[in-house]
Design a protein around this motif. Structure first.
Motif, PDB file in Angstrom:
ATOM      1  N   UNK A   1       0.812  -1.154  -0.005  1.00 29.71           N
ATOM      2  CA  UNK A   1       0.102  -0.137  -0.161  1.00 29.71           C
ATOM      3  C   UNK A   1       0.932   1.118   0.037  1.00 29.71           C
ATOM      4  N   UNK A   2       1.093   1.782  -1.033  1.00 29.24           N
ATOM      5  CA  UNK A   2       1.913   3.047  -1.272  1.00 29.24           C
ATOM      6  C   UNK A   2       1.304   4.483  -1.728  1.00 29.24           C
ATOM      7  N   UNK A   3       1.620   5.582  -1.123  1.00 26.28           N
ATOM      8  CA  UNK A   3       0.917   6.619  -1.626  1.00 26.28           C
ATOM      9  C   UNK A   3       1.198   7.133  -2.588  1.00 26.28           C
ATOM     10  N   UNK A   4       0.610   7.499  -3.431  1.00 26.29           N
ATOM     11  CA  UNK A   4       0.768   8.136  -4.785  1.00 26.29           C
ATOM     12  C   UNK A   4       0.637   9.693  -4.946  1.00 26.29           C
ATOM     13  N   UNK A   5       1.692  10.229  -4.937  1.00 26.16           N
ATOM     14  CA  UNK A   5       1.674  11.714  -4.581  1.00 26.16           C
ATOM     15  C   UNK A   5       0.972  12.382  -5.809  1.00 26.16           C
ATOM     16  N   UNK A   6       1.247  11.930  -7.108  1.00 30.26           N
ATOM     17  CA  UNK A   6       0.623  12.455  -8.330  1.00 30.26           C
ATOM     18  C   UNK A   6      -0.889  12.377  -8.126  1.00 30.26           C
ATOM     19  N   UNK A   7      -1.295  11.177  -7.782  1.00 29.81           N
ATOM     20  CA  UNK A   7      -2.857  10.956  -7.854  1.00 29.81           C
ATOM     21  C   UNK A   7      -3.549  11.091  -6.696  1.00 29.81           C
ATOM     22  N   UNK A   8      -2.789  11.471  -5.454  1.00 32.96           N
ATOM     23  CA  UNK A   8      -3.368  11.836  -4.279  1.00 32.96           C
ATOM     24  C   UNK A   8      -4.096  10.535  -3.683  1.00 32.96           C
TER      25      UNK A   8
END
Length: 119
Positions: free
Chosen positions: A76-83
């Motif tokens: 489970x990884x945060x995607x900064x681009x898509x928030x």
């Protein structure tokens, strides 16, 4: 015969298997015992060569990155681009980083864990 893991200088001193240390190390050990839990964390962070990365016997563990989690083999990884949080299956985790396909995306970790539990 099981191999025991290497202990930090602090734990060797605490367990009595390391003696004859200099005044600085003895003072650092004593300071750790009288410090508050928050200040113990600061001491461990400031002197990793003495304490190691963590002292779990005293409740001081590594800080987990809240934007990168493992849950039941899933990433489970945060995607900064898509928030959003990207979910990657255990099978996809075996692929090289640039070739992994995201299974699903969620706005919070709780929803991602529910999805994994029901997968």
């Amino acid at each position: 015969m099981s191999k025991t893991p290497n202990q930090s200088i602090f734990m060797q001193m605490h367990n009595g298997t390391r003696t004859g240390e200099g005044s600085f190390n003895v003072g650092l050990k004593e300071l750790f015992y009288i410090a508050s839990q928050q200040n113990r964390r600061k001491l461990v962070d400031a002197f990793p060569e003495f304490f190691g990365d963590e002292v779990p016997e005293f409740g001081i563990t590594k800080k987990a990155d809240p934007k990168k989690l493992k849950y039941k083999g899933w990433a489970i990884v945060w995607n900064d681009e898509e928030q959003l949080f990207d979910l990657t299956t255990p099978d996809e985790m075996e692929q090289p980083a640039g070739f992994r396909e995201v299974e699903a995306q969620f706005s919070n970790v709780a929803d991602a864990k529910v999805f994994i539990d029901n997968y």
